[in-house]
Design an enzyme around this catalytic site. Structure first.
Site, PDB file in Angstrom:
ATOM      1  N   GLU A 176      -5.554  -5.328  10.381  1.00  0.00           N
ATOM      2  CA  GLU A 176      -4.511  -4.342  10.595  1.00  0.00           C
ATOM      3  C   GLU A 176      -4.758  -3.614  11.923  1.00  0.00           C
ATOM      4  O   GLU A 176      -5.515  -2.630  11.963  1.00  0.00           O
ATOM      5  CB  GLU A 176      -4.511  -3.313   9.465  1.00  0.00           C
ATOM      6  CG  GLU A 176      -4.252  -3.911   8.109  1.00  0.00           C
ATOM      7  CD  GLU A 176      -3.653  -2.875   7.177  1.00  0.00           C
ATOM      8  OE1 GLU A 176      -2.534  -3.099   6.714  1.00  0.00           O
ATOM      9  OE2 GLU A 176      -4.291  -1.839   6.947  1.00  0.00           O
ATOM     10  N   ASN A 192       0.866  -1.182   0.000  1.00  0.00           N
ATOM     11  CA  ASN A 192       0.000   0.000   0.000  1.00  0.00           C
ATOM     12  C   ASN A 192       0.901   1.229   0.000  1.00  0.00           C
ATOM     13  O   ASN A 192       1.547   1.524   1.009  1.00  0.00           O
ATOM     14  CB  ASN A 192      -0.887  -0.032   1.254  1.00  0.00           C
ATOM     15  CG  ASN A 192      -1.685   1.248   1.437  1.00  0.00           C
ATOM     16  OD1 ASN A 192      -1.804   2.049   0.506  1.00  0.00           O
ATOM     17  ND2 ASN A 192      -2.210   1.453   2.632  1.00  0.00           N
ATOM     18  N   GLY A 206       2.344   1.787  10.877  1.00  0.00           N
ATOM     19  CA  GLY A 206       3.290   2.904  10.769  1.00  0.00           C
ATOM     20  C   GLY A 206       3.972   3.249  12.077  1.00  0.00           C
ATOM     21  O   GLY A 206       4.603   4.298  12.201  1.00  0.00           O
ATOM     22  N   LYS A 257       0.140   4.329  -0.156  1.00  0.00           N
ATOM     23  CA  LYS A 257      -0.469   5.488   0.520  1.00  0.00           C
ATOM     24  C   LYS A 257      -0.261   6.770  -0.295  1.00  0.00           C
ATOM     25  O   LYS A 257      -0.334   6.738  -1.511  1.00  0.00           O
ATOM     26  CB  LYS A 257       0.091   5.627   1.933  1.00  0.00           C
ATOM     27  CG  LYS A 257       0.031   4.331   2.741  1.00  0.00           C
ATOM     28  CD  LYS A 257       0.262   4.567   4.203  1.00  0.00           C
ATOM     29  CE  LYS A 257       0.365   3.235   4.922  1.00  0.00           C
ATOM     30  NZ  LYS A 257       0.299   3.348   6.350  1.00  0.00           N
ATOM     31  N   HIS A 299      -9.520   1.075   4.979  1.00  0.00           N
ATOM     32  CA  HIS A 299      -8.223   1.180   5.660  1.00  0.00           C
ATOM     33  C   HIS A 299      -8.389   2.058   6.899  1.00  0.00           C
ATOM     34  O   HIS A 299      -9.147   3.029   6.888  1.00  0.00           O
ATOM     35  CB  HIS A 299      -7.190   1.783   4.699  1.00  0.00           C
ATOM     36  CG  HIS A 299      -5.792   1.680   5.224  1.00  0.00           C
ATOM     37  ND1 HIS A 299      -5.310   2.538   6.185  1.00  0.00           N
ATOM     38  CD2 HIS A 299      -4.794   0.816   4.946  1.00  0.00           C
ATOM     39  CE1 HIS A 299      -4.058   2.199   6.468  1.00  0.00           C
ATOM     40  NE2 HIS A 299      -3.721   1.161   5.730  1.00  0.00           N
ATOM     41  N   SER A 341       3.241  -2.627  10.289  1.00  0.00           N
ATOM     42  CA  SER A 341       4.701  -2.661  10.438  1.00  0.00           C
ATOM     43  C   SER A 341       5.311  -4.006  10.043  1.00  0.00           C
ATOM     44  O   SER A 341       6.223  -4.509  10.706  1.00  0.00           O
ATOM     45  CB  SER A 341       5.117  -2.265  11.856  1.00  0.00           C
ATOM     46  OG  SER A 341       4.693  -0.939  12.125  1.00  0.00           O
ATOM     47  N   GLU A 389      -6.686   4.304   8.149  1.00  0.00           N
ATOM     48  CA  GLU A 389      -6.414   5.741   7.956  1.00  0.00           C
ATOM     49  C   GLU A 389      -7.637   6.440   7.366  1.00  0.00           C
ATOM     50  O   GLU A 389      -7.882   7.608   7.634  1.00  0.00           O
ATOM     51  CB  GLU A 389      -5.165   5.924   7.083  1.00  0.00           C
ATOM     52  CG  GLU A 389      -3.914   5.580   7.877  1.00  0.00           C
ATOM     53  CD  GLU A 389      -2.730   5.125   7.059  1.00  0.00           C
ATOM     54  OE1 GLU A 389      -2.738   5.290   5.825  1.00  0.00           O
ATOM     55  OE2 GLU A 389      -1.786   4.582   7.666  1.00  0.00           O
TER      56      GLU A 389
HETATM   57  C1  PEP Z   1      -0.756  -0.176   5.820  1.00  0.00           C
HETATM   58  O1  PEP Z   1      -0.656   0.880   5.252  1.00  0.00           O
HETATM   59  O2  PEP Z   1      -1.716  -0.892   5.563  1.00  0.00           O
HETATM   60  C2  PEP Z   1       0.268  -0.565   6.799  1.00  0.00           C
HETATM   61  C3  PEP Z   1       0.132  -1.704   7.412  1.00  0.00           C
HETATM   62  O3  PEP Z   1       1.306   0.291   6.997  1.00  0.00           O
HETATM   63  P1  PEP Z   1       2.718  -0.041   7.712  1.00  0.00           P
HETATM   64  O4  PEP Z   1       3.232  -1.310   7.085  1.00  0.00           O
HETATM   65  O5  PEP Z   1       3.597   1.135   7.402  1.00  0.00           O
HETATM   66  O6  PEP Z   1       2.462  -0.205   9.171  1.00  0.00           O
END
Ligand code: PEP
Length: 251
Positions: free
Chosen positions: A167, A9, A173, A11, A95, A213, A97
């Site tokens: 997630e 992803n 992040g 972003k 997601h 992460s 975010e």
């Molecule tokens: C994501 O954007 O779905 C995500 C898991 O980000 P990160 O790997 O940076 O934690």
């Protein structure tokens, strides 16, 4: 066992040329890969460029969101058919975010999931709890509510291709990753919820990705969990070497 999927992803990153370069490195580095699927989700503005680079490769293309209305006076929105038209086969929906910053709810997720399916896109539906919710012991109930709420409009047939991503918000992040035990526990619960929504054989074949992460140094242990069928990778998907190490995780 479903074929594992390693998804990046991107972003709010990558101008068009940067997306081309990153996609090209991923195509090169995943040539000849067997028994694993790879997908990237660039921002809207780079979808067409990325589609051109991915053309003829086995790397799939996804959007990071979509809007459920097919057309009309909805300034700034992008429909599922428009996304399909760029060359996408998948759409990430819900997601965290988007839930945190853009008011996404289980209701809007459900509408988007149905619109994606209607347009022939495979939805990647994201669920996950905040740290506060985990500490309150509300993880399982919350994730179940998000899965049921996000999928209630999905036609029975579409469960055959559906992808779910767990997630935990506290791991996205932040550099904090769920332990394999924490991930497996929630994935098992999601699997049981999916079994209540569709036939067992179909539910058992739904890919449940872990995201939060995921890095080259923790992917192997996460992918060793029986109900972790892939990874949704944010930060580490922006560096081709890191993402390719994740794609080539060791069994
Ligand atoms: C994501 O954007 O779905 C995500 C898991 O980000 P990160 O790997 O940076 O934690």
């Amino acid at each position: 066992m479903p074929t594992p999927l390693l998804a990046g992803n991107w972003k709010l990153h990558c101008l068009r040329q940067e997306a081309r370069d990153l996609a090209s490195a991923i195509v090169d580095g995943s040539k000849g890969l067997e028994g694993r699927d790879v997908l990237v989700a660039p921002p809207y503005t780079a979808l067409v460029d990325t589609a051109e680079v991915l053309s003829g490769s086995s790397v799939a293309l996804s959007s990071q969101d979509l809007y459920w209305e097919p057309k009309g006076a909805f300034t700034g929105q992008v429909s599922a058919a428009m996304i399909k038209d760029t060359g996408c086969s998948h759409a990430i929906i819900g997601h965290s975010e988007r839930r945190q910053h853009f008011g996404e709810t289980d209701y809007t997720v459900a509408k988007k999931v149905a619109a994606a399916d209607e347009a022939g896109l495979i939805p990647i539906v994201c669920v996950g709890e905040t740290l506060e919710q985990r500490e309150e012991g509300a993880t399982m109930a919350l994730v179940e509510k998000q899965v049921r709420g996000g999928l209630f409009e999905l036609p029975a047939e579409a469960f055959k291709t559906l992808i779910v991503a767990y997630e935990p918000v506290w791991a996205i992040g932040t550099g904090k990753t769920a332990t394999p035990e924490q991930a497996e526990e929630v994935h098992q619960h999601i699997r049981s919820v999916l079994r209540s929504l569709t036939e067992d054989a179909i539910a058992d074949d739904i890919r449940i990705l872990y995201g939060g992460s995921v890095k080259p140094d923790n992917v192997d242990e996460l992918m060793a969990c029986p109900n972790v069928n892939g990874a949704l990778v944010g930060g580490a998907s922006l560096k081709a070497d890191d993402f390719l190490r994740i794609v080539h995780y060791q069994e």
